[in-house]
Design an enzyme around this catalytic site. Sequence first.
Site, mmCIF file in Angstrom:
data_model
loop_
_atom_site.group_PDB
_atom_site.id
_atom_site.type_symbol
_atom_site.label_atom_id
_atom_site.label_comp_id
_atom_site.label_asym_id
_atom_site.label_seq_id
_atom_site.Cartn_x
_atom_site.Cartn_y
_atom_site.Cartn_z
ATOM 1 N N ARG A 83 -16.016 5.759 32.533
ATOM 2 C CA ARG A 83 -17.249 6.149 33.301
ATOM 3 C C ARG A 83 -18.230 6.514 32.251
ATOM 4 O O ARG A 83 -19.137 7.485 32.517
ATOM 5 C CB ARG A 83 -16.965 6.956 34.491
ATOM 6 N N ARG A 84 -18.202 6.072 31.065
ATOM 7 C CA ARG A 84 -18.863 6.616 29.943
ATOM 8 C C ARG A 84 -19.592 5.472 29.390
ATOM 9 O O ARG A 84 -19.936 5.550 28.061
ATOM 10 C CB ARG A 84 -17.983 7.288 28.949
ATOM 11 N N CYS A 88 -39.838 5.348 28.283
ATOM 12 C CA CYS A 88 -39.700 5.534 29.784
ATOM 13 C C CYS A 88 -38.759 5.268 30.372
ATOM 14 O O CYS A 88 -38.243 6.191 31.091
ATOM 15 C CB CYS A 88 -41.300 4.479 30.163
ATOM 16 N N ASN A 119 -40.061 -3.713 34.418
ATOM 17 C CA ASN A 119 -38.933 -2.793 34.100
ATOM 18 C C ASN A 119 -37.634 -3.038 34.700
ATOM 19 O O ASN A 119 -36.758 -3.244 34.210
ATOM 20 C CB ASN A 119 -39.260 -1.271 33.935
ATOM 21 N N ALA A 160 -53.572 2.755 30.755
ATOM 22 C CA ALA A 160 -53.776 4.142 30.298
ATOM 23 C C ALA A 160 -52.869 4.163 29.028
ATOM 24 O O ALA A 160 -51.556 3.647 29.060
ATOM 25 C CB ALA A 160 -53.112 5.211 31.267
#
Length: 279
Positions: free
Chosen positions: A132-133, A153, A189, A278
Amino acid sequence: MTYADQVFKQNIQNILDNGVFSENARPKYKDGQMANSKYVTGSFVTYDLQKGEFPITTLRPIPIKSAIKELMWIYQDQTSELSVLEEKYGVKYWGEWRIGDGTIGQRYGATVKKYNIIGKLLEGLAKNPWNRRNIINLWQYEDFEETEGLLPCAFQTMFDVRREKDGQIYLDATLIQRSNDMLVAHHINAMQYVALQMMIAKHFSWKVGKFFYFVNNLHIYDNQFEQANELMKRTASEKEPRLVLNVPDGTNFFDIKPEDFELVDYEPVKPQLKFDLAI
């Protein structure tokens, strides 16, 4: 209407109805005016890729090919040199964030290379996919102090596997994003990181499972409300687009090319809308 289009409209409506306005925003428009936005916090959605739920809206054309090229610039080329992105891939929209040395700073691909992030991820998944890493983290304060530049972001991605009743291993991915421009970048994204998930799954001959998408600050800029209302009025395509990676199972992550991806049954509503970004 596809699941992605439902989510797209729900998010827009939620921001318009329940969002609050930012104050003293960092970004600016090209005319120098402060770019405030209306936003909500804690946006989360699950896409079951196994069932064909891909996070791409049909309400306006989305440049998926360019998005995938940008992804490969970050995770394969592992550089923040804009000349690579522009000359190798023909993608030029990152130029606004150039810091003066031909790069976007010690960010994104440069961070991936500095910490050998992809190498460590693939090694970790090979050794124990149930660990789980297995995490990508681009939020590195040391890098932020090293140079100026836009902070990441989409900054963290986590990977988990499941063995289903059919005996196959399925790769799930969770993308965590600090900030997202709902109308311009949301599906760009999301589809980028679905593509990354698919590349890793192919590398290990696994199936693609679920894609979990969390955005901390989901916003519409204050010069985009007209476009938001136009998108809400549009009737979505009846097609259900899906992304296909046309390479054999076991193909090395670094051997996959942008042209190996195919966007099937994608018939977005036109005309395209214009947005003043922006910066």
